[in-house]
Design a protein around this motif. Structure first.
Motif, PDB file in Angstrom:
ATOM      1  N   VAL A 167       0.836  -1.216   0.000  1.00 48.55           N
ATOM      2  CA  VAL A 167       0.000   0.000   0.000  1.00 48.55           C
ATOM      3  C   VAL A 167       0.869   1.264   0.000  1.00 48.55           C
ATOM      4  N   ALA A 172      -1.757  -2.938  -4.773  1.00 52.19           N
ATOM      5  CA  ALA A 172      -2.288  -4.040  -3.977  1.00 52.19           C
ATOM      6  C   ALA A 172      -1.290  -5.182  -4.073  1.00 52.19           C
ATOM      7  N   LEU A 178      -2.565 -11.368  -0.215  1.00 50.56           N
ATOM      8  CA  LEU A 178      -3.971 -11.061   0.008  1.00 50.56           C
ATOM      9  C   LEU A 178      -4.859 -12.291  -0.146  1.00 50.56           C
TER      10      LEU A 178
END
Length: 290
Positions: A167, A172, A178
């Motif tokens: 970030v 991303a 993630l």
């Protein structure tokens, strides 16, 4: 973005031990009889930042260890003071060819292919049949977290520090953090770590469930992780790794069906008979090398 890491051929020389020599990695076997092999991220002058060479060499190195019947467990570690400081910023500096300058759609498609290639490099850890253990000291940042999250087991020293850093770069995280972290540390914790990009320590990593154990010093960790790896190396664990990974994204019925199919083949190998014989004769089993 330069695509050299996609197209440059691997350059290595065969040593007398038939090990490959890489620019960004190093493979070591501590003793000739050990089935535990070390795979070191070997760019210490830059905190083991992931260079263009890494994304070509890493899947090849993991595949070579996977295919080597003398290898039972892989310990993934960092040379020098850190595990991994993230992706080398040189890779993140796009250089789009002039003929593409008037066609941003083509440039975006090219960048997407580059990212997918980098993802495949990290995915090689899960595709490897052999267990991969992350042994983490110093920094584990950005791409380092992506790699650690893909490993089967993670250990660290108390002084290690972690950060899902993307970030801060206006991005991303795109190499697996993630997708994998929510299943490891929980969705809420993964969201907080990814949105803040904050640094957290080894003890907090243990509290979150990111690592299984925290060691006081690197020497303690090196000894402890090698001992654990040696114990795993004496077992037949390939099926267990594959079934657990398959179960992660399956329903209960699908997962049970998969393990039934797996064990219907495993029960026909000599390993089961060897395990029974070893139990009867009170000795350690000698499972087949694969």
């Amino acid at each position: 973005m330069e695509s050299s890491f996609l197209h440059d051929p691997l350059r290595f020389k065969q040593t007398s031990e038939m090990e490959e020599t890489y620019k960004s990695l190093q493979i070591k076997q501590r003793s000739p009889d050990s089935r535990v092999f070390y795979l070191y991220l070997n760019n210490p002058s830059r905190g083991n930042a992931l260079s263009c060479h890494f994304f070509t060499e890493f899947p090849a190195a993991v595949a070579s260890l996977d295919q080597n019947p003398d290898v039972a467990v892989i310990i993934l570690a960092g040379a020098g003071k850190h595990f991994c400081s993230g992706i080398d910023l040189d890779i993140l500096n796009p250089t789009i060819p002039s003929e593409e300058s008037t066609a941003p759609g083509y440039a975006a498609e090219k960048l997407r292919r580059e990212i997918k290639a980098m993802q495949r490099a990290v995915n090689a850890i899960e595709e490897c049949r052999k267990p991969v253990i992350a042994s983490i000291h110093g920094a584990c940042i950005g791409g380092g977290v992506d790699i650690a999250a893909a490993c089967d087991i993670r250990y660290c020293v108390k002084s290690a520090f972690f950060s899902v850093k993307e970030v801060d770069m206006g991005l991303a995280a795109d190499l697996g953090s993630l997708q994998r972290l929510p299943g490891i540390v929980g969705f809420g914790n993964a969201m907080e770590l990814a949105l803040t990009g904050r640094s957290f320590t080894g003890p907090e990593a243990k509290e979150l469930g990111l690592v299984s154990r925290v060691f006081g010093t690197k020497q303690d960790m090196d000894q402890g992780v090698e001992s654990i790896a040696a114990e795993i190396a004496a077992l037949a664990v390939v099926g267990t790794k594959r079934v657990l990974l398959q179960s992660r994204n399956s329903t209960l019925d699908q997962a049970l069906d998969y393990v039934a199919t797996w064990n219907s083949a495993a029960l026909q190998t000599k390993d089961v008979g060897e395990a029974i014989a070893a139990h009867v004769h009170k000795r350690k089993p000698l499972f087949a090398k694969i």
